[in-house]
Design a protein around this motif. Structure first.
Motif, PDB file in Angstrom:
ATOM      1  N   GLY A  70       0.826  -1.209   0.000  1.00  0.00           N
ATOM      2  CA  GLY A  70       0.000   0.000   0.000  1.00  0.00           C
ATOM      3  C   GLY A  70       0.853   1.249   0.000  1.00  0.00           C
ATOM      4  O   GLY A  70       0.542   2.226  -0.685  1.00  0.00           O
ATOM      5  N   GLY A  71       1.922   1.213   0.755  1.00  0.00           N
ATOM      6  CA  GLY A  71       2.833   2.355   0.814  1.00  0.00           C
ATOM      7  C   GLY A  71       3.525   2.616  -0.510  1.00  0.00           C
ATOM      8  O   GLY A  71       3.742   3.772  -0.887  1.00  0.00           O
ATOM      9  N   ILE A  72       3.856   1.555  -1.229  1.00  0.00           N
ATOM     10  CA  ILE A  72       4.555   1.728  -2.506  1.00  0.00           C
ATOM     11  C   ILE A  72       3.658   2.424  -3.508  1.00  0.00           C
ATOM     12  O   ILE A  72       4.100   3.291  -4.266  1.00  0.00           O
ATOM     13  N   SER A  73       2.376   2.093  -3.518  1.00  0.00           N
ATOM     14  CA  SER A  73       1.445   2.721  -4.449  1.00  0.00           C
ATOM     15  C   SER A  73       1.333   4.221  -4.173  1.00  0.00           C
ATOM     16  O   SER A  73       1.391   5.035  -5.095  1.00  0.00           O
ATOM     17  N   ARG A  74       1.185   4.582  -2.900  1.00  0.00           N
ATOM     18  CA  ARG A  74       1.103   6.002  -2.523  1.00  0.00           C
ATOM     19  C   ARG A  74       2.403   6.726  -2.855  1.00  0.00           C
ATOM     20  O   ARG A  74       2.382   7.847  -3.366  1.00  0.00           O
ATOM     21  N   MET A  75       3.543   6.076  -2.570  1.00  0.00           N
ATOM     22  CA  MET A  75       4.827   6.704  -2.847  1.00  0.00           C
ATOM     23  C   MET A  75       5.019   6.917  -4.345  1.00  0.00           C
ATOM     24  O   MET A  75       5.498   7.975  -4.766  1.00  0.00           O
ATOM     25  N   LEU A  76       4.653   5.934  -5.145  1.00  0.00           N
ATOM     26  CA  LEU A  76       4.810   6.060  -6.592  1.00  0.00           C
ATOM     27  C   LEU A  76       3.927   7.185  -7.138  1.00  0.00           C
ATOM     28  O   LEU A  76       4.340   7.917  -8.048  1.00  0.00           O
ATOM     29  N   THR A  77       2.736   7.342  -6.573  1.00  0.00           N
ATOM     30  CA  THR A  77       1.864   8.446  -6.985  1.00  0.00           C
ATOM     31  C   THR A  77       2.550   9.780  -6.707  1.00  0.00           C
ATOM     32  O   THR A  77       2.569  10.665  -7.574  1.00  0.00           O
ATOM     33  N   ARG A  78       3.137   9.925  -5.519  1.00  0.00           N
ATOM     34  CA  ARG A  78       3.843  11.178  -5.182  1.00  0.00           C
ATOM     35  C   ARG A  78       5.055  11.390  -6.076  1.00  0.00           C
ATOM     36  O   ARG A  78       5.289  12.497  -6.561  1.00  0.00           O
ATOM     37  N   LEU A  79       5.841  10.323  -6.295  1.00  0.00           N
ATOM     38  CA  LEU A  79       7.028  10.450  -7.140  1.00  0.00           C
ATOM     39  C   LEU A  79       6.643  10.789  -8.577  1.00  0.00           C
ATOM     40  O   LEU A  79       7.345  11.556  -9.248  1.00  0.00           O
TER      41      LEU A  79
ATOM     42  N   GLN B 251       3.893  12.500  -9.433  1.00  0.00           N
ATOM     43  CA  GLN B 251       3.443  13.892  -9.390  1.00  0.00           C
ATOM     44  C   GLN B 251       4.625  14.861  -9.363  1.00  0.00           C
ATOM     45  O   GLN B 251       4.537  15.962  -9.900  1.00  0.00           O
ATOM     46  N   GLU B 252       5.725  14.431  -8.762  1.00  0.00           N
ATOM     47  CA  GLU B 252       6.931  15.263  -8.684  1.00  0.00           C
ATOM     48  C   GLU B 252       7.827  15.071  -9.905  1.00  0.00           C
ATOM     49  O   GLU B 252       8.941  15.578  -9.945  1.00  0.00           O
ATOM     50  N   ASN B 253       7.345  14.310 -10.893  1.00  0.00           N
ATOM     51  CA  ASN B 253       8.067  14.055 -12.139  1.00  0.00           C
ATOM     52  C   ASN B 253       9.402  13.343 -11.906  1.00  0.00           C
ATOM     53  O   ASN B 253      10.380  13.582 -12.611  1.00  0.00           O
ATOM     54  N   MET B 254       9.438  12.433 -10.931  1.00  0.00           N
ATOM     55  CA  MET B 254      10.641  11.641 -10.650  1.00  0.00           C
ATOM     56  C   MET B 254      10.605  10.293 -11.376  1.00  0.00           C
ATOM     57  O   MET B 254      11.645   9.722 -11.654  1.00  0.00           O
ATOM     58  N   ILE B 255       9.390   9.822 -11.626  1.00  0.00           N
ATOM     59  CA  ILE B 255       9.213   8.520 -12.290  1.00  0.00           C
ATOM     60  C   ILE B 255       8.131   8.629 -13.347  1.00  0.00           C
ATOM     61  O   ILE B 255       7.331   9.571 -13.344  1.00  0.00           O
ATOM     62  N   THR B 256       8.113   7.630 -14.217  1.00  0.00           N
ATOM     63  CA  THR B 256       6.993   7.458 -15.140  1.00  0.00           C
ATOM     64  C   THR B 256       6.417   6.070 -14.905  1.00  0.00           C
ATOM     65  O   THR B 256       7.141   5.140 -14.569  1.00  0.00           O
ATOM     66  N   ARG B 257       5.103   5.967 -15.076  1.00  0.00           N
ATOM     67  CA  ARG B 257       4.429   4.673 -15.023  1.00  0.00           C
ATOM     68  C   ARG B 257       3.801   4.442 -16.387  1.00  0.00           C
ATOM     69  O   ARG B 257       3.034   5.258 -16.868  1.00  0.00           O
ATOM     70  N   THR B 258       4.160   3.331 -16.983  1.00  0.00           N
ATOM     71  CA  THR B 258       3.616   2.962 -18.285  1.00  0.00           C
ATOM     72  C   THR B 258       2.824   1.679 -18.112  1.00  0.00           C
ATOM     73  O   THR B 258       3.353   0.691 -17.621  1.00  0.00           O
ATOM     74  N   LYS B 259       1.576   1.724 -18.506  1.00  0.00           N
ATOM     75  CA  LYS B 259       0.724   0.540 -18.377  1.00  0.00           C
ATOM     76  C   LYS B 259       0.762  -0.241 -19.680  1.00  0.00           C
ATOM     77  O   LYS B 259       0.519   0.300 -20.750  1.00  0.00           O
ATOM     78  N   GLN B 260       1.117  -1.513 -19.566  1.00  0.00           N
ATOM     79  CA  GLN B 260       1.070  -2.431 -20.694  1.00  0.00           C
ATOM     80  C   GLN B 260       0.113  -3.553 -20.305  1.00  0.00           C
ATOM     81  O   GLN B 260       0.454  -4.393 -19.474  1.00  0.00           O
ATOM     82  N   TRP B 261      -1.044  -3.494 -20.905  1.00  0.00           N
ATOM     83  CA  TRP B 261      -2.153  -4.365 -20.577  1.00  0.00           C
ATOM     84  C   TRP B 261      -2.517  -4.175 -19.111  1.00  0.00           C
ATOM     85  O   TRP B 261      -2.988  -3.123 -18.743  1.00  0.00           O
ATOM     86  N   LYS B 262      -2.274  -5.150 -18.208  1.00  0.00           N
ATOM     87  CA  LYS B 262      -2.629  -4.989 -16.794  1.00  0.00           C
ATOM     88  C   LYS B 262      -1.417  -4.673 -15.917  1.00  0.00           C
ATOM     89  O   LYS B 262      -1.537  -4.600 -14.700  1.00  0.00           O
ATOM     90  N   THR B 263      -0.265  -4.491 -16.530  1.00  0.00           N
ATOM     91  CA  THR B 263       0.967  -4.346 -15.762  1.00  0.00           C
ATOM     92  C   THR B 263       1.517  -2.926 -15.853  1.00  0.00           C
ATOM     93  O   THR B 263       1.653  -2.383 -16.950  1.00  0.00           O
TER      94      THR B 263
END
Length: 141
Positions: A65-74, A76-88
């Motif tokens: 749960g913490g990782i999901s919240r942290m990734l959302t913050r990161l 938003q701060e333009n530190m990471i990108t999340r790319t969805k490929q199908w369900k992943t």
């Protein structure tokens, strides 16, 4: 306390050291705008990018749960990108995230190494590393 085994005393000492190390690292990393957990997550991403979010959750020192919240913050701060490929979801560092990690990495490594360099010889450090590695490997069985 008289019923404690040597193993339980070692475990308690390791827990206290880990807790104190995290507190000190969080204070140290404030200069870079990071927490110890964020530093760990950015480092794990750098090592394996693009990394699946589920795999990152297994490697990081943060709850799922913490990782999901942290990734959302990161994100938003333009530190990471999340790319969805199908369900992943695949996670990668942005240039800003890579630069932040580069700026903090050497200083954090020196800061953490000092805990050991200041009190243990090189041979003692090698021995401690070998012993902790054996215990950690055994804990996975």
């Amino acid at each position: 306390m008289k019923n404690n085994t040597l193993g339980s005393l070692i475990w308690l000492r390791m827990m206290r050291f880990t807790h104190q190390s995290i507190l000190l690292s969080n204070e140290f990393l404030k200069e870079y705008g990071l927490t110890t957990a964020q530093f760990d997550v950015l480092l794990q991403i750098q090592i394996a990018q693009p990394i699946m979010q589920s795999e990152l959750a297994k490697k990081a020192t943060v709850t799922e749960g913490g990782i999901s919240r942290m990734l959302t913050r990161l994100e938003q701060e333009n530190m990471i990108t999340r790319t969805k490929q199908w369900k992943t979801n695949y996670i990668a560092l942005t240039e800003k995230g890579q630069q932040l990690l580069d700026n903090a990495f050497d200083a954090q490594i020196q800061f953490q190494s000092a805990f050991f360099d200041d009190v243990l010889s090189r041979d003692e450090q090698k021995q401690l590393y070998a012993l902790i590695s054996r215990v950690e490997k055994n804990s996975r069985n």
